[in-house]
Structures are given as structure tokens and as C-alpha cells.
Design a protein around this motif. Structure first.
Motif, PDB file in Angstrom:
ATOM      1  N   LEU A 129      39.862  39.176  36.866  1.00 18.40           N
ATOM      2  CA  LEU A 129      39.119  38.113  37.573  1.00 18.40           C
ATOM      3  C   LEU A 129      40.105  37.078  38.131  1.00 18.40           C
ATOM      4  O   LEU A 129      39.995  36.635  39.288  1.00 18.40           O
ATOM      5  CB  LEU A 129      38.127  37.442  36.611  1.00 18.40           C
ATOM      6  CG  LEU A 129      37.445  36.174  37.124  1.00 18.40           C
ATOM      7  CD1 LEU A 129      36.547  36.474  38.334  1.00 18.40           C
ATOM      8  CD2 LEU A 129      36.596  35.516  36.012  1.00 18.40           C
ATOM      9  N   PHE A 130      41.082  36.702  37.317  1.00 17.79           N
ATOM     10  CA  PHE A 130      42.067  35.703  37.759  1.00 17.79           C
ATOM     11  C   PHE A 130      42.785  36.188  39.031  1.00 17.79           C
ATOM     12  O   PHE A 130      42.899  35.466  40.023  1.00 17.79           O
ATOM     13  CB  PHE A 130      43.097  35.448  36.643  1.00 17.79           C
ATOM     14  CG  PHE A 130      44.032  34.316  36.957  1.00 17.79           C
ATOM     15  CD1 PHE A 130      43.806  33.049  36.450  1.00 17.79           C
ATOM     16  CD2 PHE A 130      45.137  34.503  37.781  1.00 17.79           C
ATOM     17  CE1 PHE A 130      44.658  31.996  36.754  1.00 17.79           C
ATOM     18  CE2 PHE A 130      45.984  33.462  38.100  1.00 17.79           C
ATOM     19  CZ  PHE A 130      45.745  32.204  37.576  1.00 17.79           C
ATOM     20  N   VAL A 131      43.237  37.431  38.978  1.00 18.35           N
ATOM     21  CA  VAL A 131      43.989  37.987  40.118  1.00 18.35           C
ATOM     22  C   VAL A 131      43.094  38.059  41.358  1.00 18.35           C
ATOM     23  O   VAL A 131      43.512  37.707  42.469  1.00 18.35           O
ATOM     24  CB  VAL A 131      44.532  39.391  39.733  1.00 18.35           C
ATOM     25  CG1 VAL A 131      45.089  40.114  40.952  1.00 18.35           C
ATOM     26  CG2 VAL A 131      45.606  39.250  38.658  1.00 18.35           C
ATOM     27  N   ARG A 132      41.858  38.476  41.150  1.00 21.44           N
ATOM     28  CA  ARG A 132      40.923  38.586  42.284  1.00 21.44           C
ATOM     29  C   ARG A 132      40.677  37.207  42.909  1.00 21.44           C
ATOM     30  O   ARG A 132      40.653  37.054  44.128  1.00 21.44           O
ATOM     31  CB  ARG A 132      39.608  39.197  41.791  1.00 21.44           C
ATOM     32  CG  ARG A 132      38.783  39.810  42.893  1.00 21.44           C
ATOM     33  CD  ARG A 132      37.659  40.666  42.374  1.00 21.44           C
ATOM     34  NE  ARG A 132      36.650  39.932  41.614  1.00 21.44           N
ATOM     35  CZ  ARG A 132      36.370  40.128  40.335  1.00 21.44           C
ATOM     36  NH1 ARG A 132      37.015  41.047  39.643  1.00 21.44           N
ATOM     37  NH2 ARG A 132      35.437  39.426  39.727  1.00 21.44           N
ATOM     38  N   LEU A 133      40.516  36.195  42.051  1.00 20.39           N
ATOM     39  CA  LEU A 133      40.274  34.839  42.575  1.00 20.39           C
ATOM     40  C   LEU A 133      41.464  34.366  43.408  1.00 20.39           C
ATOM     41  O   LEU A 133      41.292  33.760  44.462  1.00 20.39           O
ATOM     42  CB  LEU A 133      40.028  33.848  41.424  1.00 20.39           C
ATOM     43  CG  LEU A 133      38.685  33.977  40.703  1.00 20.39           C
ATOM     44  CD1 LEU A 133      38.653  33.038  39.488  1.00 20.39           C
ATOM     45  CD2 LEU A 133      37.515  33.665  41.631  1.00 20.39           C
ATOM     46  N   PHE A 134      42.671  34.665  42.930  1.00 22.12           N
ATOM     47  CA  PHE A 134      43.846  34.227  43.706  1.00 22.12           C
ATOM     48  C   PHE A 134      43.836  34.899  45.084  1.00 22.12           C
ATOM     49  O   PHE A 134      44.038  34.249  46.109  1.00 22.12           O
ATOM     50  CB  PHE A 134      45.163  34.534  42.962  1.00 22.12           C
ATOM     51  CG  PHE A 134      46.338  33.859  43.612  1.00 22.12           C
ATOM     52  CD1 PHE A 134      46.708  32.568  43.252  1.00 22.12           C
ATOM     53  CD2 PHE A 134      47.045  34.483  44.630  1.00 22.12           C
ATOM     54  CE1 PHE A 134      47.766  31.911  43.895  1.00 22.12           C
ATOM     55  CE2 PHE A 134      48.100  33.839  45.282  1.00 22.12           C
ATOM     56  CZ  PHE A 134      48.457  32.551  44.898  1.00 22.12           C
ATOM     57  N   GLN A 135      43.568  36.193  45.100  1.00 21.95           N
ATOM     58  CA  GLN A 135      43.580  36.926  46.384  1.00 21.95           C
ATOM     59  C   GLN A 135      42.448  36.453  47.304  1.00 21.95           C
ATOM     60  O   GLN A 135      42.642  36.329  48.511  1.00 21.95           O
ATOM     61  CB  GLN A 135      43.434  38.418  46.130  1.00 21.95           C
ATOM     62  CG  GLN A 135      44.664  39.029  45.480  1.00 21.95           C
ATOM     63  CD  GLN A 135      44.465  40.502  45.242  1.00 21.95           C
ATOM     64  OE1 GLN A 135      43.674  40.906  44.398  1.00 21.95           O
ATOM     65  NE2 GLN A 135      45.160  41.316  46.010  1.00 21.95           N
ATOM     66  N   GLU A 136      41.273  36.198  46.712  1.00 24.02           N
ATOM     67  CA  GLU A 136      40.129  35.767  47.535  1.00 24.02           C
ATOM     68  C   GLU A 136      40.356  34.379  48.128  1.00 24.02           C
ATOM     69  O   GLU A 136      40.026  34.128  49.279  1.00 24.02           O
ATOM     70  CB  GLU A 136      38.856  35.720  46.676  1.00 24.02           C
ATOM     71  CG  GLU A 136      38.204  37.072  46.536  1.00 24.02           C
ATOM     72  CD  GLU A 136      37.053  37.047  45.536  1.00 24.02           C
ATOM     73  OE1 GLU A 136      36.683  38.136  45.099  1.00 24.02           O
ATOM     74  OE2 GLU A 136      36.553  35.945  45.182  1.00 24.02           O
ATOM     75  N   HIS A 137      40.919  33.476  47.325  1.00 21.29           N
ATOM     76  CA  HIS A 137      41.071  32.096  47.805  1.00 21.29           C
ATOM     77  C   HIS A 137      42.276  31.917  48.717  1.00 21.29           C
ATOM     78  O   HIS A 137      42.292  30.997  49.536  1.00 21.29           O
ATOM     79  CB  HIS A 137      41.158  31.120  46.628  1.00 21.29           C
ATOM     80  CG  HIS A 137      39.856  31.010  45.890  1.00 21.29           C
ATOM     81  ND1 HIS A 137      38.661  30.763  46.519  1.00 21.29           N
ATOM     82  CD2 HIS A 137      39.556  31.143  44.574  1.00 21.29           C
ATOM     83  CE1 HIS A 137      37.690  30.739  45.633  1.00 21.29           C
ATOM     84  NE2 HIS A 137      38.196  30.970  44.446  1.00 21.29           N
ATOM     85  N   PHE A 138      43.267  32.791  48.565  1.00 18.97           N
ATOM     86  CA  PHE A 138      44.494  32.640  49.371  1.00 18.97           C
ATOM     87  C   PHE A 138      44.850  33.981  50.014  1.00 18.97           C
ATOM     88  O   PHE A 138      45.926  34.551  49.756  1.00 18.97           O
ATOM     89  CB  PHE A 138      45.641  32.129  48.474  1.00 18.97           C
ATOM     90  CG  PHE A 138      45.260  30.911  47.672  1.00 18.97           C
ATOM     91  CD1 PHE A 138      45.040  29.690  48.304  1.00 18.97           C
ATOM     92  CD2 PHE A 138      45.068  30.994  46.300  1.00 18.97           C
ATOM     93  CE1 PHE A 138      44.656  28.561  47.568  1.00 18.97           C
ATOM     94  CE2 PHE A 138      44.685  29.880  45.562  1.00 18.97           C
ATOM     95  CZ  PHE A 138      44.475  28.666  46.196  1.00 18.97           C
ATOM     96  N   PRO A 139      43.958  34.493  50.860  1.00 25.55           N
ATOM     97  CA  PRO A 139      44.124  35.873  51.347  1.00 25.55           C
ATOM     98  C   PRO A 139      45.382  36.103  52.180  1.00 25.55           C
ATOM     99  O   PRO A 139      45.936  37.197  52.145  1.00 25.55           O
ATOM    100  CB  PRO A 139      42.852  36.119  52.180  1.00 25.55           C
ATOM    101  CG  PRO A 139      42.301  34.779  52.483  1.00 25.55           C
ATOM    102  CD  PRO A 139      42.752  33.859  51.386  1.00 25.55           C
ATOM    103  N   ASP A 140      45.835  35.091  52.914  1.00 26.97           N
ATOM    104  CA  ASP A 140      46.982  35.339  53.799  1.00 26.97           C
ATOM    105  C   ASP A 140      48.299  34.838  53.212  1.00 26.97           C
ATOM    106  O   ASP A 140      49.331  34.860  53.874  1.00 26.97           O
ATOM    107  CB  ASP A 140      46.749  34.649  55.162  1.00 26.97           C
ATOM    108  CG  ASP A 140      45.484  35.166  55.802  1.00 26.97           C
ATOM    109  OD1 ASP A 140      45.235  36.390  55.676  1.00 26.97           O
ATOM    110  OD2 ASP A 140      44.725  34.357  56.377  1.00 26.97           O
ATOM    111  N   GLU A 141      48.219  34.368  51.990  1.00 28.78           N
ATOM    112  CA  GLU A 141      49.397  33.723  51.390  1.00 28.78           C
ATOM    113  C   GLU A 141      50.367  34.772  50.836  1.00 28.78           C
ATOM    114  O   GLU A 141      49.939  35.738  50.205  1.00 28.78           O
ATOM    115  CB  GLU A 141      48.899  32.831  50.252  1.00 28.78           C
ATOM    116  CG  GLU A 141      49.848  31.792  49.818  1.00 28.78           C
ATOM    117  CD  GLU A 141      49.928  30.635  50.807  1.00 28.78           C
ATOM    118  OE1 GLU A 141      51.016  30.083  50.934  1.00 28.78           O
ATOM    119  OE2 GLU A 141      48.906  30.312  51.445  1.00 28.78           O
TER     120      GLU A 141
END
Ligand SMILES: C[S@@+](CC[C@H](N)C(=O)[O-])C[C@H]1O[C@@H](n2cnc3c(N)ncnc32)[C@H](O)[C@@H]1O
Length: 219
Positions: free
Chosen positions: A30-42
Motif C-alpha cells: 500500500l505504501f509503495v502504491r501510494l507513492f507511485q499514485e501521488h507522484f507518478p512522474d517523479e
């Protein structure tokens, strides 16, 4: 229920072993998914992971961001032993640097990081300001920040229910720590107040599972 603080560091070897061997697949993915969802182009080059524990989340993110370097910080020697083993097993020793440091007192090797992550550290801290102070001091402007933590249940009975639902077959030492951590964690209102005190109102706070909250945004 009223918050009941728990010891700050997880520095007992058996406690660290039980934590390192536990199944955190659901919450860590969940943590990893949230990072990717909130910062998709980072594509941060240098991450800071505060309270990395056995570094499972650090390892997961290192696989997703193959060009990034991670500074994974924990004040517990015992936890860092398990983190070192996990990192070596994953052949990520060149990109994940373990740092034994107690925040906020101990210095960190880099002044400004490109991204900051922290899971399940906030409720351990004697003062939550240790986390928010470190974030304000160690992130470059606009750096993505994701903090996830447990969310305090309404009562000890609800906390016990959560422990039984998610850790029924885990060792007693882990079940004890999980219960204590739930009782030590904060509510969303309390976290919003902490952010306000540090001028971090730009960060969002939201419940992200039946037992977790997340704080994210850019500095
Ligand atoms: C519940 S564990 C979370 C580990 C990891 N982030 C994870 O999600 O699996 C919290 C960790 O924070 C560390 N810790 C607590 N207070 C700390 C402090 N002031 N400075 C550095 N590490 C701290 C503990 O030793 C422990 O390893």
C-alpha cells in the motif's frame, strides 16, 4: 481512547526479529502504491527513509526506481542488522546506504533530499515534532513526501480486534508490539494539528485503510 506512548526505538533483538520476519505485504505494498499514485512522474535520485526498520519498503522502492539511491535511517542497531541482511539478499547494497542515527538529534549525511518516506515511525517518537522538524530541514523545495502510520482506534477493544484480525498467527511479541503501536498512534485531527504547528498545512492527511493514515504532498 487516550494515546498511550510506547518506547521509541525497537532495539531488542527478538522484537526486531519478529518485526523483520512478519508479513507486512499488504501495508508495505500500500505504501509503495501510494507513492507511485501521488507522484507518478517523479524520479527522485536520492530518497531519505526515516525509521527504516528492516528496510522492506526501501527495498521495494529501490526496485521500482533503479536509478535512485536511498539513505535508510534507524536508531536501532538490532533493526539495522535485519535491514543489512535484507539489502544484501536483494543485492541492493550499492544503492541503499544504512545509517544509524537517532532523529532529530543525530546529523544526517546530506542536507537536502529529493524525496522523503517514512512508515510507522511517527507513533514511536517521544515528540512527533522530531519527524516534522527533520522533514522541514532535510527536503529540497518541492520534494515529494509520503508518511504513513497507524491510526489510533476508538478503544483498546477495537485495537485488540485489529490485532486479532491481522496478526492472529504472529508471535506474541509482535502482537504485543502491534497492540501497543495502535494505542500509541495518532488520530487524523492530531496529525493535522502537528502539521499546522510546523507550517506544513500544504500536506494532506487521509485515512487509507481501516488502520492506517497517510500524509503526503510537496514541501
Ligand atoms: C515500526 S518500525 C517501522 C519500520 C519500517 N519503516 C517499516 O515500515 O517496516 C519503527 C522504526 O523506527 C525506529 N525509530 C523509532 N524512533 C526513532 C528515532 N527517534 N530515530 C531513528 N529511528 C527511530 C525504530 O527503531 C523502528 O525500527
Amino acid at each position: 481512547m487516550k494515546r498511550i506512548p510506547e518506547p521509541e526505538l525497537m532495539d531488542d533483538l527478538e522484537q526486531a526479529r519478529a518485526y523483520a520476519e512478519a508479513d507486512f505485504e499488504e501495508s508495505n505494498s500500500l505504501f509503495v502504491r501510494l507513492f507511485q499514485e501521488h507522484f507518478p512522474d517523479e524520479k527522485p535520485k536520492l530518497f531519505l527513509d526515516l525509521g527504516c526498520g528492516p528496510a522492506d519498503i526501501t527495498i521495494r522502492l529501490a526496485r521500482i526506481y533503479p536509478d535512485a539511491v536511498f539513505h535508510a535511517v534507524d536508531g536501532s542497531e538490532a533493526m539495522l542488522l535485519f535491514a543489512k541482511k535484507g539489502i544484501l539478499d536483494a543485492s541492493l547494497g550499492k544503492r541503499i546506504k544504512l545509517i544509524k542515527a537517532f532523529i532529530p538529534e543525530d546529523p544526517l549525511p546530506v542536507r537536502h533530499y529529493d524525496a522523503l518516506i517514512s512508515n510507522s515511525l511517527l507513533h514511536h517518537l517521544k515528540s512527533p515534532h522530531a519527524l516534522w522538524k527533520t522533514i522541514t530541514e532535510h527536503c529540497r523545495p518541492e520534494a515529494p513526501v509520503l508518511v504513513m502510520d497507524l491510526l489510533r482506534p476508538e478503544s483498546p477493544e477495537k485495537a485488540r480486534e485489529i490485532v486479532n484480525r491481522y496478526s492472529a498467527s504472529e508471535p506474541e511479541i509482535l502482537r504485543r508490539d502491534f497492540f501497543n503501536s495502535l494505542c500509541a498512534s495518532y488520530t487524523i485531527d492530531e496529525v493535522e494539528k502537528q502539521l499546522g504547528l510546523f507550517g506544513l498545512e500544504g500536506l494532506k492527511v487521509k485515512q487509507v485503510s481501516d488502520r492506517h493514515l497517510a500524509v503526503w504532498g510537496r514541501l
